[in-house]
Enzyme design. Sequence first.
Site, short mmCIF file in Angstrom:
data_model
loop_
_atom_site.label_atom_id
_atom_site.label_comp_id
_atom_site.label_asym_id
_atom_site.label_seq_id
_atom_site.Cartn_x
_atom_site.Cartn_y
_atom_site.Cartn_z
N HIS A 139 0.81 -1.19 0.05
CA HIS A 139 0.08 0.15 -0.17
C HIS A 139 0.70 1.22 0.04
CE1 HIS A 139 0.17 -0.60 4.68
NE2 HIS A 139 0.37 0.53 4.42
N ASP A 196 -0.34 -7.53 -0.09
CA ASP A 196 0.20 -6.18 0.49
C ASP A 196 1.60 -6.26 0.42
OD1 ASP A 196 0.42 -3.73 1.20
OD2 ASP A 196 -0.66 -3.98 3.17
N GLY A 215 4.20 5.47 10.09
CA GLY A 215 5.55 5.19 9.71
C GLY A 215 5.98 3.43 9.67
N SER A 233 4.43 0.89 8.45
CA SER A 233 4.06 0.21 7.25
C SER A 233 5.33 -0.51 6.63
CB SER A 233 3.54 1.04 6.19
OG SER A 233 2.12 1.48 6.49
N SER A 270 1.08 -4.85 7.49
CA SER A 270 0.12 -4.37 6.69
C SER A 270 -0.79 -3.31 7.13
CB SER A 270 -0.76 -5.60 6.16
OG SER A 270 -1.84 -4.98 5.13
#
Length: 309
Positions: free
Chosen positions: A156, A186, A263, A265, A280
């Site tokens: 993403h 993802d 931050g 991810s 995710s």
Amino acid sequence: MRNSRATRFRSAAVVGALVALAAGVLAPGPANGQAAAGTFGATELNTVRGAVLKADVAGTAWNVDPATGKVLVSVDETVSAQEIGHIRRTAGELAGALEFERIPGELATAAELREPAAEMAPYVKGGEYIYGADATASLGFNTARNGQDYFVTAGHCTNEVSQWYLNSSLTTYLGPTVGSSYPGNDYGVVRYDNSTIPRPGTVRCGQSEIDITGSVEPRVGMPFSIAGYNCRATTVQAVNVSINYGAGAVHGLFRANACAAPGDSGSASFSGNLALGLLSGGTTSCTTSGITYWQPVNEVLTAYGLTLT
């Protein structure tokens, strides 16, 4: 990933009403003559999983619960009683194979998590932060293919960012996004185009560096750690989880009782010296322990023919 362009916002106006309804709404029960205590086979459970996907209610995550032999649907605070009823109706005569649990906060990709809440401070703080225009994410694992170095992170984020940097001022270039899969999966892949940047096959765990020597598939009950400056231990709670963040469903994730912050991810999870997954998303509330969902790393390694370095 922290990103000013996050798009999913759900109204919380229904929350007050849900408090009063939750006890009755969430209790699994018979539907259309199907006994709640019935035994459901793998084909029926797969059909029910497909029904939850078809219902397309944002703020839901679902997986087969081996303890009950049913499909557990986790619903966040934005999901109304009417939407739960819609999921039941979509399952039809197999609605008895559904069970529901209410989870605090809102389900969101880690890009969409709100700024803390001081409560998030002790929790995950990505392994090494990476930056794009209006975005901060975390590097997952360093990898290679045919002599070229890459790193993997959350899809993403790579969907939104084409060029990545080591610093927030965007002066130390890392490289471009060369592969991205979201939704559905993802994960994303970034190619290193800056040969001066060290890229060891390790992950940060507090003040220690953990050498990653391979990878492993998640299993329920598996202990693991989340890479970052505040390295934290947690446990796999469920596998093969699907989740609807509101922009299309993501499948094959695993769930953990851990918290995430903006931050994070793409942050790495590992068990011992083995790579496990990439962050995710999760819930926006960390008032208890929080909930996070993880993309198994083996899937991206296989999809792009990558090896861990």
